[in-house]
Enzyme design. Structure first.
Site, PDB file in Angstrom:
ATOM      1  N   ARG A  54       0.867  -1.181   0.000  1.00 49.89           N
ATOM      2  CA  ARG A  54       0.000   0.000   0.000  1.00 49.89           C
ATOM      3  C   ARG A  54       0.900   1.227   0.000  1.00 49.89           C
ATOM      4  NH1 ARG A  54      -4.219  -0.446   4.804  1.00 49.89           N
ATOM      5  NH2 ARG A  54      -4.971   1.529   3.959  1.00 49.89           N
ATOM      6  N   HIS A  55       0.365   2.341  -0.410  1.00 51.70           N
ATOM      7  CA  HIS A  55       1.078   3.618  -0.307  1.00 51.70           C
ATOM      8  C   HIS A  55       1.425   3.875   1.169  1.00 51.70           C
ATOM      9  CE1 HIS A  55      -2.665   5.036   1.403  1.00 51.70           C
ATOM     10  NE2 HIS A  55      -3.268   4.390   0.401  1.00 51.70           N
ATOM     11  N   ASN A  78      -5.593   8.748   5.799  1.00 52.13           N
ATOM     12  CA  ASN A  78      -5.453   7.593   6.708  1.00 52.13           C
ATOM     13  C   ASN A  78      -5.406   8.083   8.148  1.00 52.13           C
ATOM     14  OD1 ASN A  78      -3.199   5.860   4.466  1.00 52.13           O
ATOM     15  ND2 ASN A  78      -5.366   5.446   4.825  1.00 52.13           N
ATOM     16  N   GLY A 119     -11.152   6.970   0.603  1.00 53.35           N
ATOM     17  CA  GLY A 119     -11.056   7.563  -0.734  1.00 53.35           C
ATOM     18  C   GLY A 119     -10.200   8.812  -0.780  1.00 53.35           C
ATOM     19  N   ARG A 154      -1.079   9.650  -3.479  1.00 54.45           N
ATOM     20  CA  ARG A 154      -0.395   8.917  -2.407  1.00 54.45           C
ATOM     21  C   ARG A 154       0.442   7.730  -2.916  1.00 54.45           C
ATOM     22  NH1 ARG A 154      -5.949   8.516  -2.221  1.00 54.45           N
ATOM     23  NH2 ARG A 154      -6.990   6.545  -1.698  1.00 54.45           N
ATOM     24  N   GLU A 189      -8.024   3.458  -6.080  1.00 56.65           N
ATOM     25  CA  GLU A 189      -8.748   2.777  -4.990  1.00 56.65           C
ATOM     26  C   GLU A 189     -10.238   2.608  -5.312  1.00 56.65           C
ATOM     27  OE1 GLU A 189      -8.906   0.673  -3.042  1.00 56.65           O
ATOM     28  OE2 GLU A 189      -8.519   1.224  -0.962  1.00 56.65           O
ATOM     29  N   TYR A 221     -15.562   6.324   8.608  1.00 58.64           N
ATOM     30  CA  TYR A 221     -16.536   5.222   8.737  1.00 58.64           C
ATOM     31  C   TYR A 221     -17.655   5.616   9.713  1.00 58.64           C
ATOM     32  CZ  TYR A 221     -13.409   2.188   6.076  1.00 58.64           C
ATOM     33  OH  TYR A 221     -12.635   1.642   5.074  1.00 58.64           O
ATOM     34  N   ARG A 226     -23.389  -3.083   3.624  1.00 56.77           N
ATOM     35  CA  ARG A 226     -21.984  -3.416   3.310  1.00 56.77           C
ATOM     36  C   ARG A 226     -21.466  -4.482   4.275  1.00 56.77           C
ATOM     37  NH1 ARG A 226     -16.289  -1.041   3.147  1.00 56.77           N
ATOM     38  NH2 ARG A 226     -15.717  -1.552   1.012  1.00 56.77           N
ATOM     39  N   HIS A 243      -3.539   0.387  -3.276  1.00 59.36           N
ATOM     40  CA  HIS A 243      -4.456   0.784  -2.197  1.00 59.36           C
ATOM     41  C   HIS A 243      -5.037  -0.480  -1.567  1.00 59.36           C
ATOM     42  CE1 HIS A 243      -4.539   4.940  -3.822  1.00 59.36           C
ATOM     43  NE2 HIS A 243      -4.373   4.301  -4.979  1.00 59.36           N
ATOM     44  N   ALA A 274      -8.132  -1.845  -0.946  1.00 59.82           N
ATOM     45  CA  ALA A 274      -9.111  -2.715  -1.615  1.00 59.82           C
ATOM     46  C   ALA A 274      -8.527  -3.295  -2.915  1.00 59.82           C
ATOM     47  CB  ALA A 274     -10.393  -1.933  -1.911  1.00 59.82           C
ATOM     48  N   VAL A 275      -7.807  -2.472  -3.659  1.00 58.68           N
ATOM     49  CA  VAL A 275      -7.225  -2.919  -4.926  1.00 58.68           C
ATOM     50  C   VAL A 275      -6.217  -4.041  -4.684  1.00 58.68           C
ATOM     51  CG1 VAL A 275      -5.565  -2.145  -6.676  1.00 58.68           C
ATOM     52  CG2 VAL A 275      -7.602  -0.792  -6.207  1.00 58.68           C
TER      53      VAL A 275
HETATM   54  O1  F6P Z   1      -9.111   3.461   4.427  1.00 60.16           O
HETATM   55  C1  F6P Z   1      -8.231   3.379   3.361  1.00 60.16           C
HETATM   56  C2  F6P Z   1      -8.914   2.759   2.132  1.00 60.16           C
HETATM   57  O2  F6P Z   1      -7.976   2.598   1.109  1.00 60.16           O
HETATM   58  C3  F6P Z   1     -10.116   3.594   1.624  1.00 60.16           C
HETATM   59  O3  F6P Z   1      -9.790   4.599   0.697  1.00 60.16           O
HETATM   60  C4  F6P Z   1     -10.994   2.511   1.024  1.00 60.16           C
HETATM   61  O4  F6P Z   1     -12.337   2.930   0.861  1.00 60.16           O
HETATM   62  C5  F6P Z   1     -10.836   1.422   2.050  1.00 60.16           C
HETATM   63  O5  F6P Z   1      -9.481   1.478   2.477  1.00 60.16           O
HETATM   64  C6  F6P Z   1     -11.118   0.045   1.544  1.00 60.16           C
HETATM   65  O6  F6P Z   1     -11.193  -0.864   2.635  1.00 60.16           O
HETATM   66  P1  F6P Z   1     -12.616  -1.423   3.125  1.00 60.16           P
HETATM   67  O7  F6P Z   1     -13.192  -2.063   1.915  1.00 60.16           O
HETATM   68  O8  F6P Z   1     -12.265  -2.401   4.203  1.00 60.16           O
HETATM   69  O9  F6P Z   1     -13.458  -0.279   3.598  1.00 60.16           O
END
Ligand code: F6P
Length: 410
Positions: free
Chosen positions: A223-224, A230, A236, A276, A296, A307, A321, A362, A364-365
């Site tokens: 990850r970055h 963060n 995002g 980033r 991302e 969150y 979700r 990132h 999720a990616v």
């Molecule tokens: O929190 C950092 C991040 O890269 C967000 O930009 C992204 O929405 C999230 O992680 C993805 O993780 P999760 O799917 O667990 O929310």
């Protein structure tokens, strides 16, 4: 086109070719790719059935076409594997890969008639390789580690395996047009012949096979460095690195220095198009390629929120979700399932690239890419641990990857 038919929903890829031509390698990679795309896929390896049903350590004569007992035993084993595959299709499997030499017309006609009678479309995947050096490499890299040769000195094992190949060569018949749909991969992909490939899944499979490299190389994922978002726990956005994130980027450059020494060639560095990741990669000597596809997951209306704010503003979405993280799509944004489809060209590029690859991505990616590389079940993908300031090193082995994680101090 006269051969177009109604799209079947069940496909059997039937491997064809002499031993040590990369059939199992292609079968496993194709299965992993199709599973990752969400298709329920399984490989039926007839060699494993043989080991289980008649024992592993059979001398090369067992495989001779002039040995009636051996031929009968091998046919029996092939039938058991086929019936298992048909059973799986009946229980809902969408794609089966039948991995065996299937090197005679007679055997292929038998398989095809059994499968087509059950409404399963057959695609033969034949691998042809005339270069003895490539065959020798395949024998040494894969067959010597097979249970067939456990405890046998390497040179004796190689000799025996070459004799086994010679037995198959005497009976081998290449696939011809009258046998139906096929793709032939000749000399490690130098030439590809596709016949009557029809429909999305077979076409996608052929495209994937076309891009496969036989040369294995290391992939690093990170990850970055920590970003301003963060620190604030926001999702995002396109924020810069925090001071700690910059320190990570510097440590990463030092870490990669040590890796570069042992790398067999230049390293391709890939980032997303967000600041980033570009900033994190900027301390490496290689110039990075920035892919939009690596951006991302798009959090849509939730982009830039914490969150806690999401739970407060969109309680229904927050719960949805939590219920189905793979399928849940942020309003005006993406789901993990969408992300996997977006990343497909990256996977093709990973397979095509013949140098080691370093990806700065990132959370999720990287979960989605890691799920592909390590063959994790799709449902686990959104939960895979992907901590900050850690490099994941994936070194390929015979049919998969060995993983090491390095947590860097910064
Ligand atoms: O929190 C950092 C991040 O890269 C967000 O930009 C992204 O929405 C999230 O992680 C993805 O993780 P999760 O799917 O667990 O929310």
């Amino acid at each position: 086109m006269p051969h177009r038919k109604a799209t079947p929903d069940k496909h059997a890829f039937v491997m064809v070719g002499l031993p040590a031509r990369g059939k199992s390698y292609i079968a496993r990679k194709l299965a992993r790719y199709l599973r990752w795309l969400g298709h329920d896929t399984r490989v039926f390896n007839v060699g494993s059935y043989r080991r289980e049903l008649v024992g592993a350590q059979k001398p090369s004569e067992f495989f001779s076409p002039d040995n009636p007992e051996g031929a009968a035993a091998r046919l029996k084993v092939a039938e058991v594997a086929l019936e298992d595959m048909i059973g799986w299709f009946e229980r809902g499997l969408a794609i089966g890969i039948y991995d065996a030499t299937n090197s005679t017309r007679e055997r292929r006609a038998f398989l095809r008639s059994r499968l087509e009678a059950k409404g399963i479309e057959v695609i033969f995947v034949e691998t042809i390789c005339g270069d003895p050096a490539v065959v020798d490499r395949n024998v040494r890299e894969t067959k010597l580690h097979s249970p067939d040769y456990a405890g046998i000195p390497p040179e004796r094992a190689v000799d025996d395996f070459l004799q086994r190949i010679a037995h198959y060569e005497r009976a081998y018949e290449t696939v011809t047009d009258d046998e139906g749909t096929y793709v032939k991969l000749i000399d490690e992909g130098d030439k590809l012949v596709a016949y009557r490939i029809d429909g999305a899944i077979p076409a996608r499979a052929v495209f994937f096979i076309m891009n496969l490299q036989t040369r294995t190389r290391t992939v690093w994922l990170t990850r970055h460095g920590e970003s301003v978002y963060n620190v604030e726990d926001r999702v995002g956005g396109d924020s810069e690195l925090s001071p700690r994130g910059v320190a990570y980027a510097r440590s990463l450059a030092a870490f990669m220095e040590s890796r570069r020494e042992s790398a067999e060639s230049d390293i391709a560095v890939w980032t997303s198009q967000l600041r980033r990741t570009i900033q994190t990669g900027s301390y490496l000597p290689e110039s990075a390629t920035s892919w939009r596809a690596l951006d991302e997951i798009d959090a849509g209306v939730c982009d830039g929120m914490t969150y806690t704010e999401i739970r407060r503003s969109y309680p229904y979405d927050f719960a949805a979700r939590a219920e189905d993280k793979l399928g849940y799509r942020y309003p005006r944004g993406e789901s993990y399932a969408d992300l996997i489809q977006r990343l497909e060209p990256i996977i093709i590029e990973v397979e095509r690239c013949n140098t080691p690859i370093f990806i700065v991505g990132h959370q999720a990616v990287l979960r989605a890419l890691y799920a592909y590389l390590m063959d994790s079940p799709p449902a686990e993908c959104p939960f895979l641990p992907m901590p900050l300031h850690t490099v994941i090193e994936l070194v390929p082995n015979a049919y998969g990857c060995t993983e090491r994680r390095y947590e860097l101090t910064c």
